[in-house]
Write an enzyme that holds these catalytic residues in place. Structure first.
Site, short mmCIF file in Angstrom:
data_model
loop_
_atom_site.label_atom_id
_atom_site.label_comp_id
_atom_site.label_asym_id
_atom_site.label_seq_id
_atom_site.Cartn_x
_atom_site.Cartn_y
_atom_site.Cartn_z
N LYS A 30 36.83 41.90 71.25
CA LYS A 30 35.54 42.57 71.04
C LYS A 30 34.84 42.88 72.35
O LYS A 30 34.21 43.94 72.49
CB LYS A 30 34.63 41.71 70.14
CG LYS A 30 35.10 41.67 68.70
CD LYS A 30 34.06 41.07 67.76
CE LYS A 30 34.54 41.14 66.32
NZ LYS A 30 33.64 40.46 65.39
N LYS A 56 44.49 48.10 58.02
CA LYS A 56 43.83 47.46 56.88
C LYS A 56 42.57 48.24 56.52
O LYS A 56 41.97 48.90 57.37
CB LYS A 56 43.52 45.99 57.17
CG LYS A 56 42.43 45.72 58.17
CD LYS A 56 41.99 44.25 58.08
CE LYS A 56 40.60 44.14 58.70
NZ LYS A 56 39.89 42.92 58.39
N LYS A 69 35.67 48.51 57.45
CA LYS A 69 34.46 49.31 57.62
C LYS A 69 34.53 50.14 58.89
O LYS A 69 33.83 51.13 59.02
CB LYS A 69 33.21 48.43 57.62
CG LYS A 69 33.20 47.38 58.70
CD LYS A 69 31.93 46.56 58.65
CE LYS A 69 31.96 45.42 59.64
NZ LYS A 69 32.57 44.20 59.12
P1 ADP Z 1 35.96 44.53 58.02
O1 ADP Z 1 37.42 44.37 58.29
O2 ADP Z 1 35.65 45.69 57.14
O3 ADP Z 1 35.17 44.52 59.31
P2 ADP Z 1 35.17 41.81 57.82
O4 ADP Z 1 35.97 41.55 59.03
O5 ADP Z 1 33.69 41.71 57.89
O6 ADP Z 1 35.55 43.24 57.22
O7 ADP Z 1 35.73 40.85 56.71
C1 ADP Z 1 34.99 40.15 55.75
C2 ADP Z 1 35.94 39.43 54.84
O8 ADP Z 1 36.71 40.36 54.09
C3 ADP Z 1 36.95 38.55 55.56
O9 ADP Z 1 37.17 37.37 54.80
C4 ADP Z 1 38.20 39.38 55.61
O10 ADP Z 1 39.37 38.60 55.67
C5 ADP Z 1 38.11 40.16 54.31
N1 ADP Z 1 38.74 41.48 54.44
C6 ADP Z 1 38.28 42.51 55.20
N2 ADP Z 1 39.07 43.58 55.08
C7 ADP Z 1 40.07 43.23 54.22
C8 ADP Z 1 41.21 43.91 53.69
N3 ADP Z 1 41.47 45.18 54.01
N4 ADP Z 1 42.02 43.24 52.83
C9 ADP Z 1 41.76 41.95 52.49
N5 ADP Z 1 40.71 41.27 52.94
C10 ADP Z 1 39.86 41.87 53.81
NA NA Z 2 36.47 42.90 61.03
#
Ligand code: ADP
Ligand code: NA
Length: 330
Positions: A114, A197, A200
């Site tokens: 990051k 994956k 957001k």
């Molecule tokens: P993002 O990847 O959108 O930034 P976060 O990192 O804030 O999302 O993740 C919040 C939660 O959602 C975590 O527990 C993460 O493991 C889960 N998560 C995020 N994206 C996915 C995905 N594509 N598939 C499964 N779980 C996910």
């Molecule tokens: Na993330």
């Protein structure tokens, strides 16, 4: 027999959760409230480590809480609270920070990633000490287990080390938590790019189903998902990552097994699968959005539920902090 305690947090860093968040995390939280003594928090303190807008943060925190209640978290069966409403989190984080080596914190790969993206000069000290605050989140509740994704393993290892270090230095105080990586956790990929994956931070909005998406639009995103060459509907993450993703979502939202689904679509085409899954997604989103609106339309009630959560969490956190402060010499 008392149930194992779990603690899990989620950041309010988007305007809404997406389907990956729901299937990968939130859905497990809902299940675990009946098998564990569950504490869940919306980690708004963590959400300011990389810059933020105050009004937007306030809204996002409320939407996150509303979506979590709407997804099935029940204040009678779990404790859901907002991190900033329990001041013991940063209080314990300070103590733990004084037990964390600078070199040790410097080895955290999430900070390296990051801060490299932001530029080393711009990255905040808060971003650097993020895993220490995360350790405080967990240790305050004496959590036995922490449901996390693979990417959080290193932070959990730091938490365990800090618990052991504190205990060895000042006397037994903290439960040393285990990582709990649920086997059923669905990894949802981007609808437009199955190598990434669903996230957001995705480059195209069509790759992501937002839990607040207009249902018809969400169904359209499913219908226009990138699929793989060939025609056969089989579950093969390597050769057919797009179809495997759609089947994973379908199975998770409908409760039907992958075997059942591939049998049902034997001889049918990708279009049939997408059309049906679009309908399943609509059926999932509609009631969820209705319940979410219900919470957002009654701010006093939402505040009340969060105040109850903060009070329950705060009682546990205060007791742990009192012991820790006492051991430290405060
Ligand atoms: P993002 O990847 O959108 O930034 P976060 O990192 O804030 O999302 O993740 C919040 C939660 O959602 C975590 O527990 C993460 O493991 C889960 N998560 C995020 N994206 C996915 C995905 N594509 N598939 C499964 N779980 C996910
Ligand atoms: Na993330």
């Amino acid at each position: 027999m008392s149930r194992a305690r779990v603690l899990s947090g989620i950041q309010p860093t988007a305007d809404s959760f997406h389907l990956g968040n729901y299937l990968g995390a939130v859905r497990n939280w809902v299940t675990m409230q009946d098998t564990h003594d569950a504490f869940y928090c919306v980690v708004d303190l963590h959400a300011i480590t990389a810059g933020h807008d105050p009004a937007q943060l306030r809204t996002r925190t409320r939407v996150a809480a509303a979506q979590l209640f709407a997804a099935g978290l029940d204040p009678e069966r779990c404790t859901l609270f907002v991190q900033s409403q329990v001041p013991e989190h940063p209080q314990l984080a300070w103590v733990l920070g004084c037990l964390t080596g600078f070199g040790e914190a410097s080895r955290m790969t999430q900070f390296k990633d990051k801060s490299a993206k932001q530029g080393a000069e711009r990255a905040s000290v808060g971003l650097f000490t993020y895993p220490v605050l995360q350790a405080a989140d967990i240790l305050l509740y004496q959590a036995d287990a922490v449901p996390v994704g693979e990417d959080q393993r290193q932070h959990l290892e730091l938490t365990r080390n800090l618990a052991q270090r504190f205990n060895a230095t000042f006397g037994e105080t903290f439960t040393v938590p285990e990582a709990f990586i649920p086997q059923e956790t669905a990894k949802i990929v981007d609808l437009q790019d199955p190598t990434a994956k669903m996230s957001k931070s995705a480059s195209t909005l069509n790759g992501l189903i937002d839990l607040l998406d207009d249902p018809a639009r969400a169904a359209k995103k499913i219908r226009s998902a990138v699929t793989d060459t060939g025609r056969e509907i089989v579950f093969d993450r390597e050769a057919k990552p797009g179809i495997a993703n759609l089947l994973t979502i379908y199975s998770a939202l409908s409760g039907r097994s992958l075997d059942d689904l591939t049998a049902a679509y034997d001889g049918k085409g990708y279009g049939d699968l997408k059309k049906d899954l679009g309908e399943v997604v609509v059926e999932f989103l509609r009631p969820l959005q209705e319940r979410t609106r219900g919470y957002l339309d009654d701010p006093a009630q939402l505040d009340k539920l969060l105040a109850i959560g903060a009070e329950k969490a705060g009682a546990v956190a205060a007791a742990t902090l009192r012991t820790a402060y006492d051991r430290v010499g405060f």
